[in-house]
Design a protein around this motif. Structure first.
Motif, short mmCIF file in Angstrom:
data_model
loop_
_atom_site.label_atom_id
_atom_site.label_comp_id
_atom_site.label_asym_id
_atom_site.label_seq_id
_atom_site.Cartn_x
_atom_site.Cartn_y
_atom_site.Cartn_z
N GLU A 150 -5.18 5.08 39.51
CA GLU A 150 -5.11 5.40 38.09
C GLU A 150 -3.95 4.69 37.39
OE1 GLU A 150 -5.29 9.63 37.59
OE2 GLU A 150 -7.28 9.78 38.50
N THR A 151 -3.79 3.41 37.73
CA THR A 151 -2.84 2.55 37.01
C THR A 151 -3.62 1.36 36.46
OG1 THR A 151 -2.27 1.54 39.14
CG2 THR A 151 -0.78 3.23 38.31
N PRO A 152 -4.38 1.61 35.38
CA PRO A 152 -5.31 0.59 34.88
C PRO A 152 -4.63 -0.68 34.37
CG PRO A 152 -5.20 2.46 33.37
CD PRO A 152 -4.48 2.87 34.61
N GLN A 153 -3.39 -0.59 33.89
CA GLN A 153 -2.72 -1.81 33.41
C GLN A 153 -2.53 -2.81 34.55
OE1 GLN A 153 -1.67 1.28 32.77
NE2 GLN A 153 -1.43 1.52 30.56
N LEU A 154 -2.12 -2.29 35.73
CA LEU A 154 -1.96 -3.18 36.88
C LEU A 154 -3.31 -3.68 37.38
CD1 LEU A 154 0.88 -1.32 38.81
CD2 LEU A 154 1.03 -3.56 37.72
N GLN A 156 -5.89 -4.22 35.57
CA GLN A 156 -6.30 -5.25 34.62
C GLN A 156 -5.65 -6.59 34.95
OE1 GLN A 156 -4.69 -4.94 30.55
NE2 GLN A 156 -6.78 -5.19 29.80
N ALA A 157 -4.37 -6.57 35.30
CA ALA A 157 -3.66 -7.82 35.61
C ALA A 157 -4.27 -8.52 36.81
CB ALA A 157 -2.18 -7.51 35.86
N PHE A 158 -4.58 -7.75 37.86
CA PHE A 158 -5.12 -8.37 39.07
C PHE A 158 -6.57 -8.82 38.88
CE2 PHE A 158 -1.36 -6.56 41.02
CZ PHE A 158 -1.03 -7.54 41.94
N TYR A 159 -7.38 -8.04 38.16
CA TYR A 159 -8.75 -8.47 37.88
C TYR A 159 -8.75 -9.75 37.03
CZ TYR A 159 -11.04 -4.25 39.70
OH TYR A 159 -11.53 -3.24 40.50
N THR A 160 -7.81 -9.83 36.08
CA THR A 160 -7.72 -11.05 35.25
C THR A 160 -7.39 -12.26 36.10
OG1 THR A 160 -7.03 -9.75 33.31
CG2 THR A 160 -6.52 -12.11 33.31
N SER A 183 -14.17 -5.09 32.15
CA SER A 183 -14.77 -4.34 31.06
C SER A 183 -14.56 -2.84 31.26
CB SER A 183 -16.27 -4.65 30.98
OG SER A 183 -16.90 -3.81 30.04
N SER A 184 -14.73 -2.38 32.49
CA SER A 184 -14.53 -0.95 32.79
C SER A 184 -13.08 -0.54 32.58
CB SER A 184 -14.94 -0.65 34.24
OG SER A 184 -16.31 -0.93 34.44
N VAL A 185 -12.15 -1.42 32.99
CA VAL A 185 -10.73 -1.12 32.82
C VAL A 185 -10.37 -1.06 31.33
CG1 VAL A 185 -8.38 -1.95 33.20
CG2 VAL A 185 -10.05 -2.07 35.06
N SER A 186 -10.87 -2.02 30.57
CA SER A 186 -10.58 -2.04 29.14
C SER A 186 -11.12 -0.78 28.46
CB SER A 186 -11.20 -3.27 28.48
OG SER A 186 -10.59 -4.45 28.98
N LEU A 187 -12.28 -0.32 28.89
CA LEU A 187 -12.84 0.91 28.33
C LEU A 187 -11.95 2.11 28.66
CD1 LEU A 187 -15.28 1.96 26.74
CD2 LEU A 187 -16.41 2.41 28.95
N ALA A 188 -11.44 2.14 29.90
CA ALA A 188 -10.54 3.22 30.30
C ALA A 188 -9.25 3.20 29.49
CB ALA A 188 -10.22 3.11 31.79
N LEU A 189 -8.85 2.02 29.04
CA LEU A 189 -7.63 1.88 28.24
C LEU A 189 -7.89 2.10 26.74
CD1 LEU A 189 -6.08 -1.23 30.03
CD2 LEU A 189 -5.14 1.09 30.03
N GLY A 190 -9.13 2.40 26.41
CA GLY A 190 -9.47 2.66 25.01
C GLY A 190 -9.71 1.42 24.18
N ARG A 191 -9.87 0.26 24.84
CA ARG A 191 -10.08 -1.00 24.11
C ARG A 191 -11.58 -1.31 24.09
NH1 ARG A 191 -5.64 -5.28 26.08
NH2 ARG A 191 -6.28 -6.21 24.08
N THR A 192 -12.28 -0.57 23.25
CA THR A 192 -13.75 -0.58 23.26
C THR A 192 -14.33 -1.95 22.93
OG1 THR A 192 -13.68 1.72 22.53
CG2 THR A 192 -15.80 0.59 22.38
#
Length: 217
Positions: A150-154, A156-160, A183-192
């Motif tokens: 549950e650390t979506p920012q990290l 996101q960095a590795f998926y990128t 896409s799933s991570v961005s949704l979890a971060l509220g970036r629709t």
């Protein structure tokens, strides 16, 4: 061609290599059961030869094919065998490749500490050998681990990073898969809006390799 090779050369390693090439070609065309059968036949042939490095590589390819089919127990056996041989003979390319798949399997069964240890071992190996696809697989697995924690920012960095490695070598299917994860991570971060854009990119990428059902997602 294989029958000619058997009659004219009797060279088990040569025949095993030809069967493995056939198996990989079938696997890459989505004919997984036929690909596995050819790779299994390749294993039987290579066991008649003293070519241990080739045996390790074929075990790795068979493990990957079984993994894709969902036969995880036998996939793990093949990949563990491939890893053992790769370490024995100093084949760092296939050591990194086997570790990259074993790490994914550890995540799937919830063995997150083991998965992270394998990623820590595999990442410098794949980078040193210039194996960008295996490197991307490891980076994506680390992303999955951070998502589990549950650390979506990290994540996101590795998926990128994983997407960029795939892009650098034209690996479309894996790139599409990781774009879907982003896409799933961005949704979890509220970036629709970003999530929708990344999902569209994932579907377009997978469509380029004929994954019209978007199985990578």
């Amino acid at each position: 061609a294989l029958e000619v090779a058997r009659r004219t050369t009797g060279d088990a390693a040569y025949i095993a290599r030809a069967l493995a090439q056939k198996g990989n070609a079938l696997k890459n065309r989505g004919r997984l059961a036929e690909g596995v059968a050819a790779l299994e036949a390749a294993i039987l042939e290579v066991e008649k030869s003293p070519d241990l490095p080739l045996s390790g590589r074929i075990h790795c390819e068979l493990g990957v094919a079984r993994f894709v089919m969902g036969d995880l127990d036998r996939a793990a056996d093949d990949l563990e065998r491939a890893l053992s041989i790769a370490r024995q003979v100093g084949d760092m390319v296939y050591e990194g490749r086997a570790l990259s798949y074993l790490a994914i399997m550890r995540v799937a069964v919830g063995e997150l500490a083991d998965a992270l240890a394998m990623c820590d071992e595999a990442l410098p190996l794949t980078r040193a050998q210039g194996d960008r696809v295996s490197e991307a697989r490891v980076l994506g697995t680390i992303g999955a681990l951070y998502l589990e924690e549950e650390t979506p920012q990290l994540a996101q960095a590795f998926y990128t990073e994983a997407v960029e490695r795939c892009r650098s070598v034209g690996e479309l299917r894996l790139r599409g898969y990781f774009q879907g994860k982003l896409s799933s991570v961005s949704l979890a971060l509220g970036r629709t809006e970003l999530s929708r854009q990344q999902l569209d990119e994932a579907i377009t990428t997978l469509g380029e390799v004929g994954d019209l059902r978007h199985e990578g997602l």
